[in-house]
Write a protein that holds these residues in place. Structure first.
Motif, PDB file in Angstrom:
ATOM      1  N   ASP A 187      28.897  16.136   9.769  1.00 46.41           N
ATOM      2  CA  ASP A 187      27.706  15.260   8.827  1.00 46.41           C
ATOM      3  C   ASP A 187      27.284  16.245   7.722  1.00 46.41           C
ATOM      4  OD1 ASP A 187      26.087  13.425   7.847  1.00 46.41           O
ATOM      5  OD2 ASP A 187      24.557  13.555   9.752  1.00 46.41           O
ATOM      6  N   ALA A 188      27.655  15.955   6.567  1.00 49.74           N
ATOM      7  CA  ALA A 188      27.227  16.664   5.413  1.00 49.74           C
ATOM      8  C   ALA A 188      25.903  16.453   4.791  1.00 49.74           C
ATOM      9  CB  ALA A 188      28.541  16.613   4.298  1.00 49.74           C
ATOM     10  N   ALA A 189      25.296  15.175   5.197  1.00 49.06           N
ATOM     11  CA  ALA A 189      23.862  15.000   4.573  1.00 49.06           C
ATOM     12  C   ALA A 189      22.995  16.218   4.306  1.00 49.06           C
ATOM     13  CB  ALA A 189      23.223  13.939   5.355  1.00 49.06           C
ATOM     14  N   GLY A 190      22.689  16.396   3.079  1.00 49.23           N
ATOM     15  CA  GLY A 190      21.492  17.590   3.021  1.00 49.23           C
ATOM     16  C   GLY A 190      21.934  18.921   3.227  1.00 49.23           C
ATOM     17  N   ASN A 236      29.147  11.196   5.276  1.00 50.05           N
ATOM     18  CA  ASN A 236      27.920  11.380   4.199  1.00 50.05           C
ATOM     19  C   ASN A 236      28.326  12.277   2.846  1.00 50.05           C
ATOM     20  OD1 ASN A 236      26.306   9.660   5.497  1.00 50.05           O
ATOM     21  ND2 ASN A 236      25.681  11.156   7.026  1.00 50.05           N
ATOM     22  N   ALA A 237      29.532  12.346   2.286  1.00 49.63           N
ATOM     23  CA  ALA A 237      29.933  13.381   1.133  1.00 49.63           C
ATOM     24  C   ALA A 237      29.055  12.922   0.221  1.00 49.63           C
ATOM     25  CB  ALA A 237      31.416  12.797   1.118  1.00 49.63           C
ATOM     26  N   GLU A 238      28.406  11.616   0.052  1.00 49.42           N
ATOM     27  CA  GLU A 238      27.617  11.301  -1.387  1.00 49.42           C
ATOM     28  C   GLU A 238      26.184  11.945  -1.200  1.00 49.42           C
ATOM     29  OE1 GLU A 238      27.611   7.173  -1.173  1.00 49.42           O
ATOM     30  OE2 GLU A 238      26.196   7.149   0.606  1.00 49.42           O
ATOM     31  N   LYS A 239      25.618  12.572   0.173  1.00 50.43           N
ATOM     32  CA  LYS A 239      24.770  13.061   0.465  1.00 50.43           C
ATOM     33  C   LYS A 239      24.580  14.812   0.407  1.00 50.43           C
ATOM     34  CE  LYS A 239      22.925   9.097   2.876  1.00 50.43           C
ATOM     35  NZ  LYS A 239      22.574   8.619   4.123  1.00 50.43           N
ATOM     36  N   ARG A 254      28.476  11.654  -8.432  1.00 51.77           N
ATOM     37  CA  ARG A 254      28.170  10.129  -8.577  1.00 51.77           C
ATOM     38  C   ARG A 254      29.257   9.193  -8.371  1.00 51.77           C
ATOM     39  NH1 ARG A 254      25.540  10.843 -12.920  1.00 51.77           N
ATOM     40  NH2 ARG A 254      27.147   9.886 -14.429  1.00 51.77           N
ATOM     41  N   THR A 255      30.445   9.615  -9.133  1.00 50.12           N
ATOM     42  CA  THR A 255      31.538   8.726  -9.300  1.00 50.12           C
ATOM     43  C   THR A 255      32.234   8.993  -7.816  1.00 50.12           C
ATOM     44  OG1 THR A 255      32.791  10.067 -10.499  1.00 50.12           O
ATOM     45  CG2 THR A 255      31.256   8.341 -11.582  1.00 50.12           C
ATOM     46  N   TYR A 273      34.526  10.760   4.129  1.00 50.38           N
ATOM     47  CA  TYR A 273      33.967   9.633   3.896  1.00 50.38           C
ATOM     48  C   TYR A 273      32.624   9.593   3.000  1.00 50.38           C
ATOM     49  CZ  TYR A 273      37.446   7.643   6.883  1.00 50.38           C
ATOM     50  OH  TYR A 273      38.830   7.429   7.485  1.00 50.38           O
ATOM     51  N   ALA A 274      32.627   8.709   2.112  1.00 46.21           N
ATOM     52  CA  ALA A 274      31.089   8.665   1.322  1.00 46.21           C
ATOM     53  C   ALA A 274      29.993   8.483   2.190  1.00 46.21           C
ATOM     54  CB  ALA A 274      31.259   7.920   0.102  1.00 46.21           C
ATOM     55  N   GLY A 275      30.031   7.398   3.019  1.00 48.48           N
ATOM     56  CA  GLY A 275      29.154   7.066   4.007  1.00 48.48           C
ATOM     57  C   GLY A 275      28.912   7.630   5.407  1.00 48.48           C
TER      58      GLY A 275
END
Length: 142
Positions: A19-22, A58-61, A94-95, A125-127
């Motif tokens: 989990d990559a978030a933060g 969570n790659a977007e986070k 962002r993209t 995965y972004a999410g």
């Protein structure tokens, strides 16, 4: 006592979720590279591909520390003369956040046949959702 030489039939591949978030991008990429190569296993040998499958969610986070978000650039060449393209990481995150994470992990894997084979076992995965629940992946804490 002789040196242990892993054979391809002896290698057991597990599935892990990161989990990559933060978390900083480099820390996530380094941990994924260790799991993909199999360096966390006692049976590791540099000449054998004994790594595991890695799912990064969570790659977007994921965060970049310091001023890297505004100063770091991604460069690529189109193949035509004078066509060096550059994109700021703020735009890239962002993209295409999954591409940024894959590129960071690729930079920490050796550029050999074993390294290219290891990168095929990486899924980003972004999410927070992924489609590999059937493989029963384990949560990897780092």
């Amino acid at each position: 006592m002789s040196t242990y030489m892993p054979k391809s039939g002896d290698i057991v591949r597990k599935w892990y979720v990161l989990d990559a978030a933060g978390k900083p991008l480099g820390r996530v990429a380094a941990e994924a590279a260790v799991l993909l190569r199999g360096k966390h296993k006692p049976q590791f040998a540099p000449h054998a591909d004994c790594g595991d499958h890695v799912i990064i969610i969570n790659a977007e986070k994921v965060v970049l520390t310091g001023n890297k978000l505004d100063q770091k650039m991604y460069y690529h060449h189109t193949g035509y003369i004078g066509n060096m393209k550059k994109v700021k990481y703020s735009t890239l995150m962002r993209t295409k956040p999954t591409f940024a994470v894959e590129k960071a992990v690729k930079g920490m894997i050796p550029d050999t046949t074993i390294g290219r084979e290891a990168l095929t076992r990486l899924r980003v995965y972004a999410g927070a959702d992924h489609k590999h629940a059937a493989q029963k992946p384990e949560e990897w804490a780092f």
